[in-house]
Design an enzyme around this catalytic site. Structure first.
Site, PDB file in Angstrom:
ATOM      1  N   ASN A 172       0.840  -1.204   0.000  1.00  0.00           N
ATOM      2  CA  ASN A 172       0.000   0.000   0.000  1.00  0.00           C
ATOM      3  C   ASN A 172       0.871   1.249   0.000  1.00  0.00           C
ATOM      4  O   ASN A 172       1.927   1.298   0.632  1.00  0.00           O
ATOM      5  CB  ASN A 172      -1.023  -0.002   1.145  1.00  0.00           C
ATOM      6  CG  ASN A 172      -0.460  -0.246   2.511  1.00  0.00           C
ATOM      7  OD1 ASN A 172       0.533  -0.938   2.665  1.00  0.00           O
ATOM      8  ND2 ASN A 172      -1.074   0.330   3.526  1.00  0.00           N
TER       9      ASN A 172
ATOM     10  N   CYS B 189      -4.239   0.827  -2.353  1.00  0.00           N
ATOM     11  CA  CYS B 189      -4.052  -0.450  -1.646  1.00  0.00           C
ATOM     12  C   CYS B 189      -2.949  -1.283  -2.309  1.00  0.00           C
ATOM     13  O   CYS B 189      -2.636  -1.104  -3.493  1.00  0.00           O
ATOM     14  CB  CYS B 189      -5.331  -1.272  -1.692  1.00  0.00           C
ATOM     15  SG  CYS B 189      -6.712  -0.584  -0.784  1.00  0.00           S
TER      16      CYS B 189
ATOM     17  N   GLU C 290      -3.049  -4.409  -3.184  1.00  0.00           N
ATOM     18  CA  GLU C 290      -3.523  -5.297  -4.257  1.00  0.00           C
ATOM     19  C   GLU C 290      -3.533  -4.573  -5.600  1.00  0.00           C
ATOM     20  O   GLU C 290      -3.073  -5.090  -6.620  1.00  0.00           O
ATOM     21  CB  GLU C 290      -4.944  -5.792  -3.953  1.00  0.00           C
ATOM     22  CG  GLU C 290      -5.052  -6.663  -2.716  1.00  0.00           C
ATOM     23  CD  GLU C 290      -5.262  -5.888  -1.425  1.00  0.00           C
ATOM     24  OE1 GLU C 290      -4.807  -4.725  -1.334  1.00  0.00           O
ATOM     25  OE2 GLU C 290      -5.878  -6.442  -0.506  1.00  0.00           O
TER      26      GLU C 290
ATOM     27  N   CYS D  42     -10.351  -4.969   0.053  1.00  0.00           N
ATOM     28  CA  CYS D  42     -11.498  -4.052  -0.012  1.00  0.00           C
ATOM     29  C   CYS D  42     -12.278  -4.265  -1.312  1.00  0.00           C
ATOM     30  O   CYS D  42     -11.816  -4.937  -2.231  1.00  0.00           O
ATOM     31  CB  CYS D  42     -11.027  -2.600   0.107  1.00  0.00           C
ATOM     32  SG  CYS D  42     -10.373  -1.913  -1.427  1.00  0.00           S
TER      33      CYS D  42
ATOM     34  N   CYS E 274     -10.583  -3.211  -4.650  1.00  0.00           N
ATOM     35  CA  CYS E 274      -9.537  -4.149  -5.081  1.00  0.00           C
ATOM     36  C   CYS E 274     -10.161  -5.417  -5.654  1.00  0.00           C
ATOM     37  O   CYS E 274      -9.652  -5.989  -6.627  1.00  0.00           O
ATOM     38  CB  CYS E 274      -8.606  -4.483  -3.923  1.00  0.00           C
ATOM     39  SG  CYS E 274      -7.492  -3.117  -3.534  1.00  0.00           S
TER      40      CYS E 274
HETATM   41  N1  THU Z   1      -5.234  -1.644   2.550  1.00  0.00           N
HETATM   42  C1  THU Z   1      -4.661  -2.420   1.589  1.00  0.00           C
HETATM   43  O1  THU Z   1      -3.610  -2.064   1.026  1.00  0.00           O
HETATM   44  N2  THU Z   1      -5.243  -3.577   1.270  1.00  0.00           N
HETATM   45  C2  THU Z   1      -6.317  -4.119   1.927  1.00  0.00           C
HETATM   46  O2  THU Z   1      -6.722  -5.233   1.604  1.00  0.00           O
HETATM   47  C3  THU Z   1      -6.968  -3.365   2.988  1.00  0.00           C
HETATM   48  C4  THU Z   1      -6.473  -1.978   3.204  1.00  0.00           C
HETATM   49  C5  THU Z   1      -4.535  -0.420   2.937  1.00  0.00           C
HETATM   50  C6  THU Z   1      -5.185   0.881   2.548  1.00  0.00           C
HETATM   51  C7  THU Z   1      -4.589   1.822   3.582  1.00  0.00           C
HETATM   52  O3  THU Z   1      -3.307   2.241   3.140  1.00  0.00           O
HETATM   53  C8  THU Z   1      -4.395   0.958   4.808  1.00  0.00           C
HETATM   54  O4  THU Z   1      -4.410  -0.389   4.335  1.00  0.00           O
HETATM   55  C9  THU Z   1      -5.462   1.138   5.866  1.00  0.00           C
HETATM   56  O5  THU Z   1      -6.736   1.026   5.325  1.00  0.00           O
END
Ligand code: THU
Length: 168
Positions: A70, A81, A83, A121, A124
């Site tokens: 992320n 994110c 993903e 999420c 993603c």
């Molecule tokens: N986040 C991800 O990178 N992937 C996920 O599956 C859930 C959330 C990140 C987004 C943000 O930078 C941090 O996690 C908190 O939400």
């Protein structure tokens, strides 16, 4: 008045999804390696605002594995994110390659890997869905947690009844 219990004619679609739960020692060597790469990628995450560090590793059909994490921003919604960072990079770098498997791991604000398998999420899942459709082959998803690992055979099991380009 709107009455939620009154349905003139109802047809139910019983959608069946499958999530396989495994321990790390039940994974194949290839899967174990991908888990290691996703875990390692959390250490390169840029998450100074949430301190929630997510890593992803995508195994491509050309033999290459790409990793990502992320990437946050002081203007919060501008971040991305792990993903999507990973899948967009994979497609930017190897546009012809199909993604065979995507593994995700996350460390919470204590710095520990999450006990529960990390859940991607909705946005993603939508991008994963199009990545799978473009490749034309099932994309396996591995969600890592220290208490157990979820294996999902296809994105269709993560995002049923999804929107795709056939609607356009
Ligand atoms: N986040 C991800 O990178 N992937 C996920 O599956 C859930 C959330 C990140 C987004 C943000 O930078 C941090 O996690 C908190 O939400």
């Amino acid at each position: 008045m709107f009455n939620v219990n009154h349905i003139e004619s109802m047809e139910e679609l019983d959608l069946h999804i499958t999530v396989i739960k495994k321990n790390e020692d039940e994974l194949t060597e290839e899967e174990k390696q991908l888990v290691e790469q996703a875990k390692e990628a959390t250490y390169r995450s840029y998450a100074p605002y949430s301190n929630f560090r997510v890593g992803a590793a995508a195994a491509l059909d050309n033999g290459v594995t790409v990793t990502g994490n992320n990437q946050e921003n002081s203007a919060y919604p501008s971040g991305l994110c792990a993903e999507r960072t990973t899948l967009f990079y994979a497609n930017a770098r190897y546009p012809e390659a199909k993604v065979k498997c995507l593994c995700i791991a996350a460390r919470d604000t204590s710095g520990q890997f999450t006990k529960r398998p990390i859940a991607p999420c909705g946005a993603c899942r939508q991008v994963m869905s199009e990545t799978e459709d473009r490749g034309g082959v099932d994309m396996k998803i591995i969600l890592y947690g220290t208490d157990g690992i979820y294996i999902i055979r296809s994105v269709k099991d993560l995002l049923p009844v999804s929107f795709d380009s056939s609607f356009l």
